[in-house]
Design an enzyme around this catalytic site. Structure first.
Site, PDB file in Angstrom:
ATOM      1  N   LYS A 137       3.282   4.265  -5.585  1.00 34.24           N
ATOM      2  CA  LYS A 137       2.776   5.606  -5.296  1.00 34.24           C
ATOM      3  C   LYS A 137       3.843   6.686  -5.447  1.00 34.24           C
ATOM      4  CE  LYS A 137      -1.154   4.192  -2.445  1.00 34.24           C
ATOM      5  NZ  LYS A 137      -1.080   2.731  -2.527  1.00 34.24           N
ATOM      6  N   HIS A 194       0.852  -1.185   0.000  1.00 33.05           N
ATOM      7  CA  HIS A 194       0.000   0.000   0.000  1.00 33.05           C
ATOM      8  C   HIS A 194       0.894   1.244   0.000  1.00 33.05           C
ATOM      9  CE1 HIS A 194      -3.697   2.170   0.515  1.00 33.05           C
ATOM     10  NE2 HIS A 194      -3.312   2.704   1.670  1.00 33.05           N
TER      11      HIS A 194
END
Length: 425
Positions: free
Chosen positions: A347, A316
């Site tokens: 990310k 994540h």
């Protein structure tokens, strides 16, 4: 059926095996899975200055916007571009790519056996803001009649089912930043247990709006640096918050039996899914990642794998101090101290696409196991002793993998983990 023997169309307990036959994406890297993949493999930062609205009064000056976004040029009609919120438009564009790759001809199918599980963490923020301004400046009679069906987050799934003629389960799993992963997991379970033959699944978000950036910034979740290359740095000692991104990821899932029967090209296989709750805090993850450990273990065990089989973790990895530390601790809790499992967070390239993130990251995870590579984490350069895991500065290549995990965490203590393996017929 053992881990090594995957010649059957069913798992040892008699359930369906579930495979991926189509993928699609729109992200700050551009339109399409190939644009996303190239950016990730090149460790290219796709974050830039805010252009959507004036940012003079905002602490945050950067975001992961869709570059040169033009819905008409990307295949939407004028009516769709006018009436559909951006998050639905993004879902259309990603799903068009996935559906075309899968090659399902709905007229040859029992449409009641094909579902759509597609979510958004927040929904139509831009239309909500505009409607609120209209209400307060022009009065209630001037709010558009389609205001509610424009902003509610189930409209991605609803409009996609209309677009493709999907008459099976049509749902919207909303778990904040874990939405995309939970939607894919829910579709996987429906196919595995025989409720559906196939499904379109994924997540989408239009999070680059004034109220979104104001809210996340005031919460302390967004990073403040104006330099895009120093902003989203997952697991790095310098990390100070996430960068808001936008986009969508879509996958077409099928039972192996259904995919084989129609001669589909199979990309990869989903072999397990774990979903747990922290029961800890509204916004913060449980510090030692105990809930995430359980989610990862459930995903692995469902596929007949153990921690020793993990090829890599698509984390994540939001670049927030608490999240990255908790996720690193969770991986150590699963694999033990001295864990050498390669870890990547995309990310650093895309920013955080909230409800769309998990779906886009599952696509990257699937391609990684298929091609035998693990991408590097864009922006990572200074290891943090609080995150003692193997974050890559350079991609691993010629790296065969049995299984990989793709993780997502959401406000409210939602944990989700997909176990994805190369397809072995």
């Amino acid at each position: 059926m053992s881990v090594q023997d995957r010649s059957n169309v069913r798992t040892p307990d008699g359930c369906n095996r579930v495979v991926i036959t189509g993928t699609g994406a729109i992200s700050p890297a551009g339109v399409g899975v190939e644009a996303l993949w190239q950016a990730v493999m090149e460790a290219r930062c796709c974050i830039g200055p805010l252009t959507r609205f004036p940012s003079d009064s905002f602490d945050v000056k950067i975001a992961g916007e869709i570059p040169a976004y033009d819905p008409l040029a990307l295949g939407l009609t004028k009516k769709e571009a006018h009436r559909l919120a951006r998050f639905v438009q993004y879902a259309f564009i990603a799903s068009d790519e996935a559906w075309a790759q899968a090659g399902i001809a709905i007229e040859n199918e029992d449409a009641t056996r094909i579902g759509c599980v597609f979510g958004s963490g927040i929904g139509g923020l831009e239309a909500f803001e505009q409607g609120s301004v209209t209400l307060n400046t022009k009065g209630p009679k001037r709010v558009i009649p389609l205001f509610i069906p424009t902003v509610i987050s189930n409209m991605a799934a609803g409009n996609l089912s209309i677009r493709f003629g999907l008459k099976g389960e049509c749902t919207n799993i909303v778990t904040a930043c874990a939405t995309g992963t939970h939607c894919i997991g829910a579709a996987y379970r429906s196919i595995k247990h025989g409720y559906l033959d196939a499904a379109l699944a994924g997540g989408t978000e239009e999070s680059v709006t004034p109220v979104s950036l104001a809210g996340f910034s005031n919460l302390g979740a967004l990073t403040k640096p104006a330099d895009p290359h120093a902003a989203s740095v997952p697991f790095d000692k310098r990390r100070s918050g996430f960068v808001a991104g936008e986009g969508a990821g879509a996958v077409v899932l099928e039972s192996l039996d259904h995919a084989r029967a129609r001669g589909a090209h199979i990309i990869a296989e989903i072999v397990g899914f774990g979903s747990t709750g922290d029961a800890y805090h509204m916004t913060a993850p449980e510090p030692d990642g105990e809930g995430l450990v359980r989610a990862m273990r459930l995903a692995l065990e469902e596929g007949g794998f153990g921690p020793e089989d993990i090829g890599h973790l698509n984390a994540h990895g939001t670049s927030t101090p608490a999240n990255d530390k908790a996720e690193a601790q969770a991986l150590i809790g699963l694999c033990g101290k001295g864990c050498e499992v390669p870890v990547v967070s995309i990310k650093g390239s895309t920013g955080h696409m909230l409800g769309g993130a998990g779906a886009v990251e599952a696509i990257v995870c699937a391609r990684s196991v298929v091609e035998g590579v693990v991408p590097a984490t864009t922006g990572f350069s200074e290891p943090d002793p609080a995150c003692p895991v193997r974050v890559l500065r350079e991609p691993l290549r010629d790296y065969s993998q049995k299984v990989a995990l793709s993780n997502s965490l959401g406000f409210g203590g939602h944990n989700a983990s997909l176990a994805i393996a190369p397809y072995c017929g």
